[in-house]
Design an enzyme around this catalytic site. Structure first.
Site, PDB file in Angstrom:
ATOM      1  N   ASP A 160       0.797  -1.258  -0.036  1.00  0.00           N
ATOM      2  CA  ASP A 160      -0.250  -0.460  -0.142  1.00  0.00           C
ATOM      3  C   ASP A 160       0.611   1.450  -0.025  1.00  0.00           C
ATOM      4  OD1 ASP A 160      -2.794   1.538   0.064  1.00  0.00           O
ATOM      5  OD2 ASP A 160      -2.789   1.353   2.451  1.00  0.00           O
ATOM      6  N   ARG A 163      -0.109   7.442  -3.362  1.00  0.00           N
ATOM      7  CA  ARG A 163       0.762   9.191  -1.789  1.00  0.00           C
ATOM      8  C   ARG A 163       1.958   8.897  -2.347  1.00  0.00           C
ATOM      9  NH1 ARG A 163      -1.317   5.918   3.098  1.00  0.00           N
ATOM     10  NH2 ARG A 163      -1.769   4.884   1.961  1.00  0.00           N
ATOM     11  N   HIS A 187       2.124   3.387  -9.236  1.00  0.00           N
ATOM     12  CA  HIS A 187       2.147   1.744  -8.871  1.00  0.00           C
ATOM     13  C   HIS A 187       2.675   1.140 -10.553  1.00  0.00           C
ATOM     14  CE1 HIS A 187      -1.794   2.246  -7.291  1.00  0.00           C
ATOM     15  NE2 HIS A 187      -2.105   2.276  -8.550  1.00  0.00           N
ATOM     16  N   SER A 230     -10.753  -6.810  -4.519  1.00  0.00           N
ATOM     17  CA  SER A 230     -12.764  -7.313  -4.596  1.00  0.00           C
ATOM     18  C   SER A 230     -13.007  -5.883  -4.478  1.00  0.00           C
ATOM     19  CB  SER A 230     -12.702  -7.891  -3.503  1.00  0.00           C
ATOM     20  OG  SER A 230     -12.141  -8.984  -3.412  1.00  0.00           O
ATOM     21  N   LEU A 289      11.134 -20.275  -5.541  1.00  0.00           N
ATOM     22  CA  LEU A 289       9.873 -19.391  -4.069  1.00  0.00           C
ATOM     23  C   LEU A 289       8.417 -19.329  -5.204  1.00  0.00           C
ATOM     24  CD1 LEU A 289       8.602 -17.179  -2.399  1.00  0.00           C
ATOM     25  CD2 LEU A 289       9.488 -15.334  -5.120  1.00  0.00           C
ATOM     26  N   ILE A 321      -6.447  -4.564   7.842  1.00  0.00           N
ATOM     27  CA  ILE A 321      -6.466  -5.610   7.026  1.00  0.00           C
ATOM     28  C   ILE A 321      -6.852  -5.095   5.355  1.00  0.00           C
ATOM     29  CG2 ILE A 321      -6.737  -8.515   6.718  1.00  0.00           C
ATOM     30  CD1 ILE A 321      -5.190  -7.402   9.388  1.00  0.00           C
TER      31      ILE A 321
END
Ligand code: IPE
Ligand code: IPE
Ligand code: MG
Length: 255
Positions: free
Chosen positions: A26, A30, A43, A72, A137, A201
């Protein structure tokens, strides 16, 4: 695997490197806004942090990295931002598959992909296929994912089994539901990171985070570099995970 599977497997390890790390990436918007850039520039910068996180996990021997890329609820953003996010996702998939192959990374997309444009669904399928035999991974990208969606779709699968007579209601256990969730068969996240300063969350993993160690940092996702990643790992290694037991019991088991 039952809901306690991750716990006992983790206990068997000698080092305190998490087997599974989940991250809410997140703060992209900003990060861009503070530089007078459009949100999508944030992004784009965030994709670089994804590369760093993947590299660090591979280096440290983390087995699974689950990244929250699109929730979602992110459909509620302006159409243009959603479109640009999909374009970026498409581009990153195209560009990074080679790198994943080289680094033995297996890619898996979790979430409801049926809502994605056809082109993107095809691209996802190709990327998963091309990395399917890699043994390093496991990189899970949560896209159009929501913790509630996951539990709901698992409940639906269990209900279908009951309907067909394959399963009796009284035989439903935590393991029955776990087996239908997106993370079935994987260790549950040991470490749950959220960048960007919020302490919530936001409908990311719910069931599977029951005993995750939570780590919140003010750092915005595009600024989350290798040093920040190490800081989170260090903090994790200092936590005592008790899983309901007492500190004395844990110390006794470590002897
Ligand atoms: C996270 O960054 C990326 C996605 C949700 C796709 P944000 O876009 O939420 O960034 P902030 O929180 O607005 O800074
Ligand atoms: C969570 O971030 C979703 C992703 C990082 C993909 P959001 O920015 O959407 O969360 P809220 O809206 O601040 O809770
Ligand atoms: Mg945000």
């Amino acid at each position: 695997m039952g809901s306690g599977g991750g716990k006992s497997e983790y206990r068997g390890r000698k080092t305190k490197i998490p087997r599974h790390i989940a991250i809410i990436m997140d703060g992209n918007g900003r990060w861009a806004q503070s530089r007078n850039l459009p949100r999508h520039a944030g992004h784009r910068a965030g994709v670089e942090s994804v590369r760093v996180a993947v590299e660090e996990c591979a280096k440290q021997g983390v087995e699974v990295l689950t990244l929250f890329a699109f929730s979602s609820e992110n459909w509620n953003r302006p159409k243009k931002e959603v479109g640009l996010l999909f374009d970026l996702f498409m581009m990153a998939l195209q560009r990074d598959v080679k790198r994943m192959k080289k680094n033995n990374v297996r890619l898996r997309i979790i979430g409801d992909r049926t809502a994605f444009p056809d082109k993107l669904q095809k691209r996802i399928h190709i990327a998963e296929e091309e990395t399917a035999n890699n043994t390093g991974l496991l990189l899970q990208i949560a896209a159009n994912y929501g913790g509630r969606w996951d539990i709901t779709q698992a409940a639906r699968s269990v209900a279908e089994k009951v309907k067909s007579g394959e399963l009796q209601p009284e035989d439903i256990t935590e393991a029955t539901l776990s087996a239908e969730l997106s993370f079935a068969g994987l260790p549950e996240p040991d470490l749950f990171i959220r960048t960007g300063g919020e302490q919530r969350i936001s409908n990311f993993i719910l069931w599977q985070s029951a005993y995750s160690e939570l780590y919140f940092t003010e750092r915005l996702w595009p600024d989350f570099d290798a040093a920040e990643f190490d800081r989170a790992l260090k903090e994790f290694s200092q936590r005592e995970r008790r899983f309901g037991q007492t500190s004395e019991q844990i110390k006794e088991q470590q002897k």
